[in-house]
Scaffold this motif. Structure first.
Motif, PDB file in Angstrom:
ATOM      1  N   PRO A   1      68.510 -95.840 -63.928  1.00 51.75           N
ATOM      2  CA  PRO A   1      68.403 -97.240 -64.231  1.00 51.75           C
ATOM      3  C   PRO A   1      69.501 -97.888 -63.412  1.00 51.75           C
ATOM      4  O   PRO A   1      70.879 -97.675 -62.931  1.00 51.75           O
ATOM      5  N   ALA A   2      69.088 -99.011 -62.796  1.00 54.52           N
ATOM      6  CA  ALA A   2      70.152 -99.973 -62.079  1.00 54.52           C
ATOM      7  C   ALA A   2      71.548-100.444 -63.120  1.00 54.52           C
ATOM      8  O   ALA A   2      71.341-100.373 -64.287  1.00 54.52           O
ATOM      9  N   GLY A   3      72.376-100.562 -62.450  1.00 54.88           N
ATOM     10  CA  GLY A   3      73.689-100.765 -63.393  1.00 54.88           C
ATOM     11  C   GLY A   3      73.506-101.833 -64.551  1.00 54.88           C
ATOM     12  O   GLY A   3      74.051-101.676 -65.552  1.00 54.88           O
ATOM     13  N   ASP A   4      72.898-103.176 -64.148  1.00 52.88           N
ATOM     14  CA  ASP A   4      72.759-104.253 -65.176  1.00 52.88           C
ATOM     15  C   ASP A   4      71.168-104.389 -65.263  1.00 52.88           C
ATOM     16  O   ASP A   4      70.911-105.332 -64.493  1.00 52.88           O
ATOM     17  N   GLY A   5      70.490-103.591 -65.878  1.00 53.40           N
ATOM     18  CA  GLY A   5      69.101-103.915 -65.927  1.00 53.40           C
ATOM     19  C   GLY A   5      68.587-105.169 -66.633  1.00 53.40           C
ATOM     20  O   GLY A   5      67.629-105.577 -66.605  1.00 53.40           O
ATOM     21  N   GLY A   6      69.486-105.683 -67.422  1.00 53.28           N
ATOM     22  CA  GLY A   6      69.387-106.660 -68.222  1.00 53.28           C
ATOM     23  C   GLY A   6      68.545-106.318 -69.680  1.00 53.28           C
ATOM     24  O   GLY A   6      68.363-105.378 -70.110  1.00 53.28           O
ATOM     25  N   TYR A   7      68.343-107.585 -70.392  1.00 54.92           N
ATOM     26  CA  TYR A   7      67.646-107.437 -71.646  1.00 54.92           C
ATOM     27  C   TYR A   7      66.732-108.627 -71.949  1.00 54.92           C
ATOM     28  O   TYR A   7      66.890-109.527 -71.305  1.00 54.92           O
ATOM     29  N   VAL A   8      65.765-108.492 -73.000  1.00 55.62           N
ATOM     30  CA  VAL A   8      64.705-109.488 -73.305  1.00 55.62           C
ATOM     31  C   VAL A   8      65.144-109.669 -74.527  1.00 55.62           C
ATOM     32  O   VAL A   8      65.748-108.894 -75.562  1.00 55.62           O
TER      33      VAL A   8
ATOM     34  N   VAL B   1      57.228 -97.328 -59.024  1.00 53.98           N
ATOM     35  CA  VAL B   1      58.437 -96.987 -59.004  1.00 53.98           C
ATOM     36  C   VAL B   1      59.035 -97.966 -57.811  1.00 53.98           C
ATOM     37  O   VAL B   1      60.010 -98.490 -58.138  1.00 53.98           O
ATOM     38  N   GLN B   2      58.433 -97.935 -56.735  1.00 52.19           N
ATOM     39  CA  GLN B   2      59.079 -98.637 -55.405  1.00 52.19           C
ATOM     40  C   GLN B   2      58.865-100.229 -56.073  1.00 52.19           C
ATOM     41  O   GLN B   2      60.146-100.997 -55.451  1.00 52.19           O
ATOM     42  N   GLU B   3      58.057-100.786 -56.841  1.00 55.04           N
ATOM     43  CA  GLU B   3      58.106-102.138 -57.277  1.00 55.04           C
ATOM     44  C   GLU B   3      59.217-102.154 -58.102  1.00 55.04           C
ATOM     45  O   GLU B   3      60.031-103.355 -58.170  1.00 55.04           O
ATOM     46  N   LEU B   4      59.690-101.258 -58.990  1.00 56.61           N
ATOM     47  CA  LEU B   4      60.666-101.602 -59.738  1.00 56.61           C
ATOM     48  C   LEU B   4      62.181-101.373 -58.943  1.00 56.61           C
ATOM     49  O   LEU B   4      63.342-102.096 -59.337  1.00 56.61           O
ATOM     50  N   ILE B   5      62.167-100.530 -58.095  1.00 55.98           N
ATOM     51  CA  ILE B   5      63.390-100.421 -57.062  1.00 55.98           C
ATOM     52  C   ILE B   5      63.417-101.821 -56.468  1.00 55.98           C
ATOM     53  O   ILE B   5      64.556-102.282 -56.416  1.00 55.98           O
ATOM     54  N   ASP B   6      62.359-102.303 -55.947  1.00 55.58           N
ATOM     55  CA  ASP B   6      62.578-103.459 -55.391  1.00 55.58           C
ATOM     56  C   ASP B   6      63.221-104.683 -56.132  1.00 55.58           C
ATOM     57  O   ASP B   6      63.663-105.690 -55.525  1.00 55.58           O
ATOM     58  N   ALA B   7      62.587-104.631 -57.358  1.00 49.92           N
ATOM     59  CA  ALA B   7      63.066-105.531 -58.306  1.00 49.92           C
ATOM     60  C   ALA B   7      64.513-105.467 -58.982  1.00 49.92           C
ATOM     61  O   ALA B   7      64.895-106.448 -59.774  1.00 49.92           O
ATOM     62  N   GLY B   8      65.104-104.552 -58.467  1.00 55.04           N
ATOM     63  CA  GLY B   8      66.575-104.078 -58.949  1.00 55.04           C
ATOM     64  C   GLY B   8      66.652-103.411 -60.231  1.00 55.04           C
ATOM     65  O   GLY B   8      67.591-103.690 -60.736  1.00 55.04           O
ATOM     66  N   LEU B   9      65.677-102.916 -60.826  1.00 51.34           N
ATOM     67  CA  LEU B   9      65.778-102.083 -62.088  1.00 51.34           C
ATOM     68  C   LEU B   9      65.696-100.616 -62.179  1.00 51.34           C
ATOM     69  O   LEU B   9      66.402-100.482 -62.972  1.00 51.34           O
TER      70      LEU B   9
END
Length: 372
Positions: free
Chosen positions: A67-74, A39-47
């Motif tokens: 979830p971060a405001g704009d997690g993006g997409y693939v 979870v901390q890795e995902l927080i640090d990554a802005g996700l």
């Protein structure tokens, strides 16, 4: 100790099934310390974000994950001989958009991939305001997964040695993964079934014949990326029929959609499927024979690998006589113990397995970039 999958964490938080590290540990059945590191890795990554306090179930109130405001997409793109099926997914694996567009694989790789970029550009416009973070591509030919290079494809003139991954990554400036289409279909089906670390043989039967192998929940590519390539196994019924690979008597010359279509005078694989599903006698008999030949080759795979399931996808999988012939050949030729609990069926994900598997590849690349 097993690591919690990023996509599952993001899905659980996005859906509201888990709103804290404690919730995630409970749902995933993992130690809280293990989950907290991911979870901390995902927080640090802005996700993900972690703010405020949630309701207490005894003890200290947990901080709330969102979830971060704009997690993006693939984007996952499954390129066939005559079309590309493309989908966008958020970081939890939820599909945002799906489209299918005509695309000629026999054009030069630059022309084909430039057309793909145009389609991606249109999709980016549709999803304006969100970031494109990664791309996964499935191609109907052998691919060296390590560097995303096409290797001696049978029906893709001009593609040999072309570095698809680097060409696309250089123009999009995002992580890109490229694999054989049968492998991405297998990944998509694995994700759809969601039954844990299964052993699967997933066959894509369309214009050509491809096979993806899942071992203990992980795609098995082999030493050089050609694991599962049953299309060039020699079969007696093919005799000395020349194959595009340079050999003679390959399974593809008598069991692929292209070969069977030529034999009955159909325009292409789609027309062949229409004829067979309309019970046209010659087309129906031809696809039944083709399914028997495929089942004959797969029987060796099943005896050797002992999978939980053999799953069929691609256009020919919509023709019941084809599927029945594959099933019949397997049960006739395989060892009783190998078929005792063997599932032989049409893949659950259907035509969406390709873009989904390619999307999962893209998510893996994005998560790998985050960890680095």
């Amino acid at each position: 100790m097993p690591q919690p999958p990023t996509a599952e964490i993001l899905r659980l938080v996005s859906s509201g099934e888990a709103s804290s590290r404690t919730d995630l540990a409970r749902v995933l059945g993992l130690a809280r310390s293990t989950v907290s590191l991911r979870v901390q890795e995902l927080i640090d990554a802005g996700l993900l974000t972690e703010t405020g306090e949630g309701p207490s179930r005894g003890g200290r109130k947990p901080r709330v994950l969102r979830p971060a405001g704009d997690g993006g997409y693939v984007i996952g793109a499954d390129i066939g001989a005559r079309h590309v099926r493309l989908a966008a997914y958020d970081l939890s694996g939820e599909r945002l958009h799906l489209t299918e567009v005509g695309l000629d694989i026999t054009a030069s790789p630059e022309a084909c991939l430039t057309a793909l970029l145009d389609i991606i550009g249109e999709l980016n416009t549709t999803l304006a305001g969100q970031r494109l973070l990664g791309l996964g591509v499935g191609l109907p030919g052998p691919v060296n997964f390590a560097d995303g290079r096409v290797e001696r494809p049978a029906r893709m003139p001009g593609w040999h040695g072309f570095e698809v991954r680097d060409w696309l990554a250089g123009r999009l400036d995002i992580p890109v993964a490229v694999d054989n289409d049968a492998n991405v279909v297998a990944l998509g089906e694995l994700h759809t079934r969601n039954r844990g670390p299964e052993h699967l043989v997933v066959v894509k039967a369309g214009t050509g014949v491809g096979c993806g192998v899942i071992a203990s929940g992980v795609i098995h590519r082999g030493a050089n990326g050609v694991s599962g390539d049953v299309s060039h196994v020699r079969v007696q019924a093919a005799g000395d029929t020349p194959c595009a690979c340079g050999n003679t008597g390959c399974l593809e010359t008598i069991a692929s959609g292209a070969a069977v279509a030529r034999g009955v005078g159909a325009r292409d694989t789609g027309h062949l499927v229409e004829l067979a599903n309309d019970a046209e006698p010659h087309a129906t008999a031809a696809v039944r024979r083709a399914g028997g030949h495929l089942g004959e080759v797969l029987s060796t795979v099943v005896n050797f690998f002992n999978p939980h399931a053999v799953l069929l996808t691609g256009r020919l999988s919509s023709v019941e006589p084809y599927v029945a012939a594959v099933r019949g050949a397997l049960y006739e030729r395989c060892l009783p113990m190998a078929t005792q609990n063997l599932e032989v069926a049409v893949a659950m994900a259907g035509q969406d397995a390709g873009p989904l598997g390619a999307g999962m590849l893209a998510l893996q690349q994005v998560h790998r970039k985050e960890r680095n």
